[in-house]
Every structure is written in structure tokens, then in C-alpha cells.
Enzyme design. Structure first.
Site, PDB file in Angstrom:
ATOM      1  N   ASP A   8       0.909  -1.013   0.071  1.00 49.76           N
ATOM      2  CA  ASP A   8      -0.219   0.134   0.461  1.00 49.76           C
ATOM      3  C   ASP A   8       0.788   1.272   0.085  1.00 49.76           C
ATOM      4  O   ASP A   8       2.110   0.984  -0.016  1.00 49.76           O
ATOM      5  CB  ASP A   8      -1.005   0.097   1.089  1.00 49.76           C
ATOM      6  CG  ASP A   8      -1.809   1.202   1.204  1.00 49.76           C
ATOM      7  OD1 ASP A   8      -2.014   2.108   0.505  1.00 49.76           O
ATOM      8  OD2 ASP A   8      -2.252   1.781   2.386  1.00 49.76           O
ATOM      9  N   ASP A  10      -0.157   4.951   0.868  1.00 51.98           N
ATOM     10  CA  ASP A  10      -0.931   6.088   1.715  1.00 51.98           C
ATOM     11  C   ASP A  10      -0.078   5.343   3.170  1.00 51.98           C
ATOM     12  O   ASP A  10      -1.379   4.018   3.738  1.00 51.98           O
ATOM     13  CB  ASP A  10      -1.942   6.796   1.308  1.00 51.98           C
ATOM     14  CG  ASP A  10      -1.512   7.150   0.721  1.00 51.98           C
ATOM     15  OD1 ASP A  10      -1.217   8.358  -0.138  1.00 51.98           O
ATOM     16  OD2 ASP A  10      -2.486   7.129  -0.525  1.00 51.98           O
TER      17      ASP A  10
HETATM   18  C1  G6P Z   1      -5.608   5.947  -0.967  1.00 52.08           C
HETATM   19  C2  G6P Z   1      -6.115   6.061   0.805  1.00 52.08           C
HETATM   20  C3  G6P Z   1      -7.297   7.275   0.978  1.00 52.08           C
HETATM   21  C4  G6P Z   1      -7.703   8.115  -0.662  1.00 52.08           C
HETATM   22  C5  G6P Z   1      -7.698   7.420  -1.513  1.00 52.08           C
HETATM   23  C6  G6P Z   1      -7.847   7.633  -3.100  1.00 52.08           C
HETATM   24  O1  G6P Z   1      -6.434   4.525  -0.445  1.00 52.08           O
HETATM   25  O2  G6P Z   1      -5.829   5.722   1.883  1.00 52.08           O
HETATM   26  O3  G6P Z   1      -7.523   8.330   2.048  1.00 52.08           O
HETATM   27  O4  G6P Z   1      -9.194   8.569  -0.675  1.00 52.08           O
HETATM   28  O5  G6P Z   1      -5.816   6.296  -1.775  1.00 52.08           O
HETATM   29  O6  G6P Z   1      -6.614   8.914  -3.124  1.00 52.08           O
HETATM   30  P1  G6P Z   1      -6.582  10.242  -4.283  1.00 52.08           P
HETATM   31  O7  G6P Z   1      -5.342  10.094  -4.291  1.00 52.08           O
HETATM   32  O8  G6P Z   1      -6.845   9.427  -5.388  1.00 52.08           O
HETATM   33  O9  G6P Z   1      -7.408  10.781  -3.626  1.00 52.08           O
HETATM   34 MG    MG Z   2      -2.625   2.735   3.778  1.00 49.88          MG
END
Ligand code: G6P
Ligand code: MG
Length: 219
Positions: A8, A10
Site C-alpha cells: 500500500d 499512503d
Molecule cells: C488511498 C488513501 C485514501 C484515499 C485514496 C484515494 O487509499 O488511503 O485515504 O482517499 O487513496 O486517493 P486520491 O489521491 O485518489 O484521492
Molecule cells: Mg494506507
């Protein structure tokens, strides 16, 4: 050896989970909804559009905004978030991660990325880590957020590996559930994750000797 290790982004590679929170908190505040870090945990691994729906629901405003207004709110959050990404540098990689990625290269273990963030490629570039990944699943092609396994299966397919022979690494409950749903071995980073096959308190404990011992013990 595992056939691949799939990360993953983030909260595992870099601390952008906090930047997502700050951007959502501002947008939520502007429409009279208060969110805190505890609620934010339930947004980790959840796509932009679905995150907004959860925030509206949390604030008792589900259905209060038209699809167009929702698109604008999501767009506003993304602009704030992308602006905050300017603070990322090569020093923003979480402890131990760059070393682990380099060791996986030496061990010739393929490395994949399974993030539903559409900003993932830009973030890897800012961290100067793009070349450490053999395949990054394209979030734009994914129709279901974690905990659906779709993004992890897409990463495995792109690498040409069998999910059952891979390890997935996550900081979110939805992510652990997604990894487990495709038969990969799951490694959780942080506290309070249920169902992780291995749980480590922080990324600095995520080393190749640790993953290798885990693989040999659990497979
Ligand atoms: C990851 C993060 C989420 C976020 C998603 C979409 O899964 O954990 O918090 O909402 O990505 O990210 P983006 O940058 O496309 O808005
Ligand atoms: Mg994460």
C-alpha cells in the site's frame, strides 16, 4: 521466497495518510462537518468519492448534495491535498522502507504497488521511488475500493504472480481485509488491525529478514 511483495502507499511508504486527513478536515469543516483522526481511520484505503460519502453520512448530510456538488467537493479536497504534496521530499519516506525496497531488489523479489490513490505515481516520483516498483496497479481502472481485493489482484496480475504466493503490506483495516480476501499473506503496520497474519508496530520493523522468517513460518 514469496513471488512478490505488494505495498500500500499512503501510511506505509510515506505519511500521506495524515495529509489526506488535513485536506478532508478542511473540506468537511467548510460544510459544517467535524471529523477527527479516529474517524479518519475509517477512510484509509477508501477512494476519494466514497470517502466523501462517508464524511457526509458521518455529518448527517447523506443525500444533501447533488452529484455535481459532490464532484466539486471531491475536487476541492484533491486540490488541497495535491497542494500539500509539495512538502514531500526524498526524506519523506517512512523509516526502513527505502532500505527494504533496495534489499528486495538485491534479492530479486518483484515489488508491486496497490494504492487506490490516483496521486500515487506523482507521490512515488516525489519520493524518488518509482524505479523501485516493478508494477503499480492503476487506480483509475479500479471500480471497487478496498476492502474489495480488486486492486491487489490487479497488482498481482500485472506482475504475473499468484496472490497465494505473495505478501501484502497495509496500514488500514480495509487494506488488510482486501489482502486476506485474495489469499495473500497480510502484514499490518500500526495498532488495532484485525486479521493481519503479522502485525508490526511501525515501518522500521519491516525488514527483509523479518518478512523472510514470517514467510517461511506461515507458508
Ligand atoms: C488511498 C488513501 C485514501 C484515499 C485514496 C484515494 O487509499 O488511503 O485515504 O482517499 O487513496 O486517493 P486520491 O489521491 O485518489 O484521492
Ligand atoms: Mg494506507
Amino acid at each position: 521466497k514469496p513471488q512478490a511483495i505488494i505495498f500500500d502507499l499512503d501510511g506505509v511508504i510515506t505519511d500521506t495518510a495524515h495529509l489526506h486527513f488535513l485536506a478532508w478536515r478542511q473540506v468537511a469543516d467548510e460544510i459544517g462537518i467535524v471529523i477527527d483522526e479516529v474517524f479518519n481511520d475509517s477512510l484509509k484505503g477508501i477512494s476519494r468519492g466514497e470517502s466523501l460519502q462517508r464524511i457526509l453520512h458521518h455529518g448527517g448530510k447523506a443525500g444533501a448534495f447533488s452529484p455535481e456538488a459532490c464532484a466539486q467537493l471531491a475536487e476541492r479536497k484533491n486540490r488541497l491535498y495535491v497542494h500539500s504534496l509539495r512538502q514531500l521530499t526524498v526524506n519523506s519516506v517512512l523509516p526502513g522502507i527505502r532500505e527494504l525496497l533496495m534489499t528486495l531488489r538485491e534479492e530479486r523479489i518483484p515489488v508491486g504497488l496497490a494504492s487506490v490513490s490516483r496521486n500515487a505515481p506523482a507521490i512515488l516520483q516525489a519520493l524518488n521511488l518509482s524505479s523501485c516498483f516493478d508494477f503499480c496497479a492503476d487506480a483509475a481502472l479500479i471500480t471497487r475500493s478496498k476492502p474489495d481485493p480488486e486492486i491487489f489482484l490487479a497488482a498481482c496480475a500485472g506482475l504475473g504472480v499468484d496472490p497465494q504466493q505473495c505478501i501484502g503490506i497495509e496500514d488500514a483495516q480495509a487494506g488488510i481485509d482486501a489482502i486476506n480476501a485474495c489469499g495473500m499473506l497480510s502484514v499490518g503496520i500500526g495498532k488495532g488491525l484485525n486479521g493481519a497474519d503479522l502485525l508490526l508496530p511501525a515501518t522500521e520493523f519491516l525488514t527483509w529478514p523479518c518478512l523472510s522468517a514470517f514467510w517461511q513460518h506461515d507458508k
